[in-house]
Structure formats: structure tokens, C-alpha cells
Design a protein around this motif. Structure first.
Motif, short mmCIF file in Angstrom:
data_model
loop_
_atom_site.label_atom_id
_atom_site.label_comp_id
_atom_site.label_asym_id
_atom_site.label_seq_id
_atom_site.Cartn_x
_atom_site.Cartn_y
_atom_site.Cartn_z
N TYR A 59 43.64 54.06 9.77
CA TYR A 59 43.26 55.66 10.52
C TYR A 59 44.55 55.79 11.37
O TYR A 59 44.44 55.01 12.79
CB TYR A 59 42.26 55.64 11.00
N GLY A 60 45.00 56.85 11.41
CA GLY A 60 46.43 57.22 11.89
C GLY A 60 46.47 58.58 11.73
O GLY A 60 45.33 59.50 10.85
N VAL A 97 52.62 54.65 17.28
CA VAL A 97 52.61 54.10 16.39
C VAL A 97 51.96 53.98 15.11
O VAL A 97 52.35 53.46 14.03
CB VAL A 97 51.09 53.45 17.06
N CYS A 98 51.57 55.28 14.37
CA CYS A 98 51.31 55.51 13.19
C CYS A 98 52.75 55.26 11.76
O CYS A 98 52.50 54.80 11.65
CB CYS A 98 50.40 56.53 12.79
N PRO A 99 53.57 55.99 12.58
CA PRO A 99 54.67 56.21 11.38
C PRO A 99 55.19 54.95 11.86
O PRO A 99 55.95 53.89 10.09
CB PRO A 99 55.59 56.88 12.25
N LEU A 100 55.37 54.15 13.17
CA LEU A 100 55.91 52.87 13.48
C LEU A 100 54.72 51.24 11.77
O LEU A 100 55.24 50.90 10.69
CB LEU A 100 55.35 51.42 14.01
N THR A 101 53.48 51.65 11.94
CA THR A 101 52.65 50.53 11.58
C THR A 101 52.99 51.12 9.87
O THR A 101 53.01 50.23 9.07
CB THR A 101 51.01 51.03 11.37
N MET A 102 53.37 51.95 9.58
CA MET A 102 53.44 52.37 7.62
C MET A 102 54.62 52.57 7.75
O MET A 102 54.96 51.77 6.58
CB MET A 102 52.75 54.57 7.14
N MET A 142 43.18 60.11 19.55
CA MET A 142 42.94 59.50 20.16
C MET A 142 41.99 58.41 19.22
O MET A 142 41.30 58.77 18.33
CB MET A 142 42.04 58.77 20.80
N HIS A 143 42.92 57.40 18.40
CA HIS A 143 41.93 56.52 17.54
C HIS A 143 42.52 55.23 17.90
O HIS A 143 43.81 54.89 19.08
CB HIS A 143 42.77 56.34 16.07
N GLY A 144 41.88 54.59 17.18
CA GLY A 144 42.39 52.17 17.37
C GLY A 144 43.73 52.63 16.03
O GLY A 144 43.96 53.23 15.52
N THR A 145 44.06 51.30 16.48
CA THR A 145 45.42 51.06 15.41
C THR A 145 45.04 49.80 14.69
O THR A 145 46.45 49.33 14.39
CB THR A 145 46.53 51.08 16.95
#
Length: 231
Positions: free
Chosen positions: A89-90, A97-102, A189-192
Motif C-alpha cells: 500500500y502506497g 519509500v514507495c518508489p524505492l520499494t517498487m 501516512m501509511h504502513g510500509t
């Protein structure tokens, strides 16, 4: 403490693990899960080289129906049945964090194919699902454009916020409505956490902290996750 295998393991509540390891609030930070209510037991192999947390009592795959990047209805349970899934979820305007995770997951996939660790047919079964936490801005079109730059095979989902928020809560992830800051920027705001679901049981049995898990971690673990095995 109890032994679940020949290796030493720790049994904790998922809420405790996720709160301690993953959930720092920031512009693209994590929620605190439901820290007052343990949602699962965790078997976590001791050792600092493990990015994955294996759940002793896995999460159920969310009963979630949203729209994909083509604006078509997407039923998460029905359309990923029998397939390995990574769920995150992002939001596309996330600064870190979101682009790095993907990107880490995309890099891991490419590396696995280049090294011939898995076959393309095996990797094609993997469903990487990105659910937006900012549906007002993340339309199907915007999601499609953003994910295409990461990996064209990634699945993007959007819809009404209460549905998204409720589904995240079932897998121990807290997300909050987007809000405008004093500098006019909008944060979500969201969990990573990244949740891995087994193709065998449909259970979400492995959790990664998106802030800390690297491309190398996913590359190391995905061959086993593709088979529903513990990393």
C-alpha cells in the motif's frame, strides 16, 4: 519462546514486530498497525541477515475489489488465486519509500531472470500489487503511468478510500486519509509493509518492512516465495 524448526525462532505478535521494526510515521511513513490488538503470531528467525518475518498465523488475503490501471474491476482474491503475491500500500507522489520499494522488487525480478535463478514462466506467476493510499490523486491513468516506469507487469489498484483503508487493516497495515500540510504539500501516512501471499494457501505468511528490505533481500527470497516456501 518455542521451537518451530531446527532453527531458533522467536514468537511475537505481528503488531509488536511491525510496530518495532517498520512503523515510523513520516510523509511516507507507516501507521502503527493495530498495536492494541495482536493480529498474528510471528515466527521470526533470529539473525540479522533476515529481512523477512514469517508469520506463524498468516493473514487472510484481503477481500478487495477495486479498479486497475485500465479502469476495469479487479477482484484481488479471484484474480490472484493460486499465484504468489506481493501486496503493498502506497502512493505515487510518495517522495521516498514507495518508489524505492517498487524499484527494489523490480530490480530483484530482473536479476533473477538474468542469473537464470528462476524461469520466466515461474516469475510470470508473481503478482506484484500496488494499492494506492491516495485515491483522489492516484487515478487509474496516473497509477498506470507511474508503475510502468517501475515494471509494466506491476498491478495498480485504486478506488474509494474507506474500502482501501479497511482492507489494509485486515493485514495489520494502518493508513490515514491524505492531508494538506502548511507548505501546501499533500502527505499520505501509511504502513510500509510488503506482504507475501502463498500460491498454495492464499495466506499472507511473510512480511517485509519496505523501508529496510533491499533488492538483494527480495532476490534471495523470491524463488522460495514463488513456491510458497518459507524464505
Amino acid at each position: 519462546m518455542r521451537k518451530l524448526s531446527k532453527q531458533t525462532t522467536k514468537t511475537l505478535s505481528a503488531a509488536a514486530v511491525l510496530t518495532a521494526a517498520a512503523l515510523t510515521l513520516s510523509a511516507c511513513g507507516g501507521g502503527d498497525g493495530d498495536s492494541k490488538k495482536p493480529v498474528a503470531d510471528v515466527s521470526m528467525e533470529s539473525g540479522k541477515d533476515k529481512a523477512a518475518t514469517v508469520l506463524d498465523r498468516p493473514f487472510k488475503k484481503p477481500d478487495l475489489v477495486l479498479k486497475d490501471t485500465h479502469g476495469k474491476k479487479y477482484d484481488l482474491r479471484a484474480q490472484t488465486k493460486g499465484k504468489p503475491v506481493l501486496l503493498y500500500y502506497g502512493y505515487t507522489n510518495c517522495p521516498d519509500v514507495c518508489p524505492l520499494t517498487m524499484s527494489n522488487i523490480a530490480v530483484a525480478k530482473k536479476s533473477l531472470l538474468q542469473k537464470k535463478t528462476v524461469t520466466k514462466a515461474e516469475l510470470d506467476k508473481l503478482q506484484v500489487v500496488f494499492v494506492t493510499t491516495d485515491p483522489e490523486r492516484d487515478t487509474s491513468k496516473e497509477l498506470g503511468k507511474w508503475l510502468k516506469a517501475q515494471d509494466p507487469e506491476f498491478i495498480g489498484l485504486t478506488g474509494d478510500f474507506p474500502t482501501i483503508q479497511g482492507s489494509a487493516r485486515t493485514v495489520g497495515i494502518t493508513i490515514e486519509p491524505s492531508k494538506k500540510l502548511k507548505n501546501n504539500k499533500i502527505e499520505s501516512m501509511h504502513g510500509t509493509q510488503v506482504i507475501a501471499f502463498s500460491p498454495k494457501s492464499e495466506a499472507g505468511y511473510v512480511v517485509y518492512n519496505g523501508k529496510d528490505a533491499t533488492a538483494k533481500d527480495y532476490e534471495q527470497d523470491l524463488p522460495k516465495i514463488l513456491k510458497g516456501q518459507n524464505p
